[in-house]
Design an enzyme around this catalytic site. Sequence first.
Site, PDB file in Angstrom:
ATOM      1  N   ARG A 127      21.961  54.178  15.121  1.00  0.00           N
ATOM      2  CA  ARG A 127      22.586  54.728  16.461  1.00  0.00           C
ATOM      3  C   ARG A 127      21.120  55.687  17.245  1.00  0.00           C
ATOM      4  O   ARG A 127      21.168  57.144  16.730  1.00  0.00           O
ATOM      5  CB  ARG A 127      23.349  55.347  16.358  1.00  0.00           C
ATOM      6  CG  ARG A 127      24.533  55.195  17.645  1.00  0.00           C
ATOM      7  CD  ARG A 127      25.957  56.464  16.889  1.00  0.00           C
ATOM      8  NE  ARG A 127      26.526  57.246  17.943  1.00  0.00           N
ATOM      9  CZ  ARG A 127      27.707  55.621  19.873  1.00  0.00           C
ATOM     10  NH1 ARG A 127      27.534  55.085  19.219  1.00  0.00           N
ATOM     11  NH2 ARG A 127      27.205  56.590  20.538  1.00  0.00           N
ATOM     12  N   HIS A 154      24.105  47.842  23.635  1.00  0.00           N
ATOM     13  CA  HIS A 154      24.749  48.121  22.738  1.00  0.00           C
ATOM     14  C   HIS A 154      25.454  46.446  22.197  1.00  0.00           C
ATOM     15  O   HIS A 154      25.850  46.558  23.042  1.00  0.00           O
ATOM     16  CB  HIS A 154      25.335  48.749  23.296  1.00  0.00           C
ATOM     17  CG  HIS A 154      26.828  49.836  22.981  1.00  0.00           C
ATOM     18  ND1 HIS A 154      26.604  49.363  21.171  1.00  0.00           N
ATOM     19  CD2 HIS A 154      27.583  51.057  22.668  1.00  0.00           C
ATOM     20  CE1 HIS A 154      27.359  50.841  20.367  1.00  0.00           C
ATOM     21  NE2 HIS A 154      27.959  50.505  21.710  1.00  0.00           N
ATOM     22  N   GLN A 157      28.875  46.324  21.094  1.00  0.00           N
ATOM     23  CA  GLN A 157      30.004  46.346  22.127  1.00  0.00           C
ATOM     24  C   GLN A 157      30.676  44.996  22.702  1.00  0.00           C
ATOM     25  O   GLN A 157      31.476  45.256  23.164  1.00  0.00           O
ATOM     26  CB  GLN A 157      29.429  47.924  22.620  1.00  0.00           C
ATOM     27  CG  GLN A 157      30.340  48.420  23.309  1.00  0.00           C
ATOM     28  CD  GLN A 157      31.927  48.922  23.111  1.00  0.00           C
ATOM     29  OE1 GLN A 157      31.553  49.563  22.240  1.00  0.00           O
ATOM     30  NE2 GLN A 157      32.715  48.081  23.880  1.00  0.00           N
ATOM     31  N   ASP A 249      32.000  52.396  32.822  1.00  0.00           N
ATOM     32  CA  ASP A 249      31.513  52.528  31.586  1.00  0.00           C
ATOM     33  C   ASP A 249      30.975  54.543  32.057  1.00  0.00           C
ATOM     34  O   ASP A 249      31.447  55.220  33.512  1.00  0.00           O
ATOM     35  CB  ASP A 249      30.147  52.804  30.858  1.00  0.00           C
ATOM     36  CG  ASP A 249      29.554  53.609  29.437  1.00  0.00           C
ATOM     37  OD1 ASP A 249      29.832  54.438  28.801  1.00  0.00           O
ATOM     38  OD2 ASP A 249      28.268  53.062  29.517  1.00  0.00           O
ATOM     39  N   CYS A 289      34.268  51.167  27.472  1.00  0.00           N
ATOM     40  CA  CYS A 289      33.497  50.834  26.336  1.00  0.00           C
ATOM     41  C   CYS A 289      34.033  51.915  24.920  1.00  0.00           C
ATOM     42  O   CYS A 289      34.156  52.489  24.019  1.00  0.00           O
ATOM     43  CB  CYS A 289      31.943  50.838  26.110  1.00  0.00           C
ATOM     44  SG  CYS A 289      31.122  52.162  26.575  1.00  0.00           S
ATOM     45  N   ARG A 317      35.853  45.615  17.892  1.00  0.00           N
ATOM     46  CA  ARG A 317      34.499  46.485  17.546  1.00  0.00           C
ATOM     47  C   ARG A 317      34.291  46.088  15.344  1.00  0.00           C
ATOM     48  O   ARG A 317      33.140  46.149  14.948  1.00  0.00           O
ATOM     49  CB  ARG A 317      34.051  47.462  17.603  1.00  0.00           C
ATOM     50  CG  ARG A 317      34.032  48.276  19.025  1.00  0.00           C
ATOM     51  CD  ARG A 317      32.436  47.641  19.267  1.00  0.00           C
ATOM     52  NE  ARG A 317      31.201  48.472  18.456  1.00  0.00           N
ATOM     53  CZ  ARG A 317      30.368  49.958  18.829  1.00  0.00           C
ATOM     54  NH1 ARG A 317      31.486  50.198  19.644  1.00  0.00           N
ATOM     55  NH2 ARG A 317      29.729  50.147  17.887  1.00  0.00           N
TER      56      ARG A 317
END
Length: 340
Positions: A127, A154, A157, A249, A289, A317
């Site tokens: 990450r 991502h 996601q 987002d 998300c 997830r």
Amino acid sequence: MSTRSVALRPISSRPVIKKAHSMFGLKKPDLISIQDLTPGEVEGILDLTSAVKTHPREFSKALDGKQVVLMFEKPSLRTRLTFEVGIRALGGSSLFVDQRGERIGSREKLSDVAHNLERWMDGIVLRTFEHSTVTEMAKNASIPVVNGLSDLEHPCQALADYFTLKEKFGNLKKVKLAYVGDGNNVAHSLLLTAAMLGSKIAIATPAGYEPHHDIVLRACEIAAHTGAQIDITSDVAQAVKGAKAIYTDVWASMGQENEAAERKSIFEPYQVNSKLMSLAASDAYFMHCLPAHRGDEVTDEVIDSAASIVFDEAENRLHVQKSILLLLMGNSSFNWSANA
């Protein structure tokens, strides 16, 4: 806002598990970008996720003896916990390395880090800020590398989001997703996933905040083969018209905190509120998300409504990432239930 049940529709069965058993392995050894997958592999991940979610015990030994390291430069709730829980549920173990104090590769050459990790571990989850950190790790490590988030993409996601939409609607080719806000890493991965699945996606951003040109170009190339419909616009009303889900987002991602005030004034017309939701399909869902900045990109009224499926996304997830780990590093000879 309308109120209604948001119960999930089952999309799996025992035959899916048998199908999953024969599909271990992906064309590429890592998952750095949605672009690393083929349309068939994206579909396969969603199918396997259905089996993993419905029959978790069937996969409880799939990573037996495997060890995965999680190296994170950014804070995390969902990504860290869902990977750690998922790895353990598959019979493996994980180690967390907190890189928030210094970037991966700052203390020693990144290739040296990769060559150390490949001697001890069976997989790496990163990450990071820079996407190049993930690509360089994958280039140098002989073990699978998974992008848990970078500034460019991502992928975990986006796969979880489309699995959630598949649970809700079934045939994704008939589903239009509207993404409104910043054309960021999440928008990039959603765009590519929609293209892979032959689905419909509209992305509405303020001028100057559109998705990366190369990502849009690649998505359009994929769409030419899958029949996906892609619309990039600054007109938020146009984007959400007929949409089965509206996605947003944060307006300022991690590392952009110094731009937060400026971005707030620019993105204010893109807030997901009851008025915007009313322009979508009558049965439209709200997606995010997380974490959400309530009162900025979304109002409490929307995110707390019956139309909100943000926690379904968060749960999924876990299941999608278990599927990714299975396909990249699962023991193909692990014991299946006699009922499988």
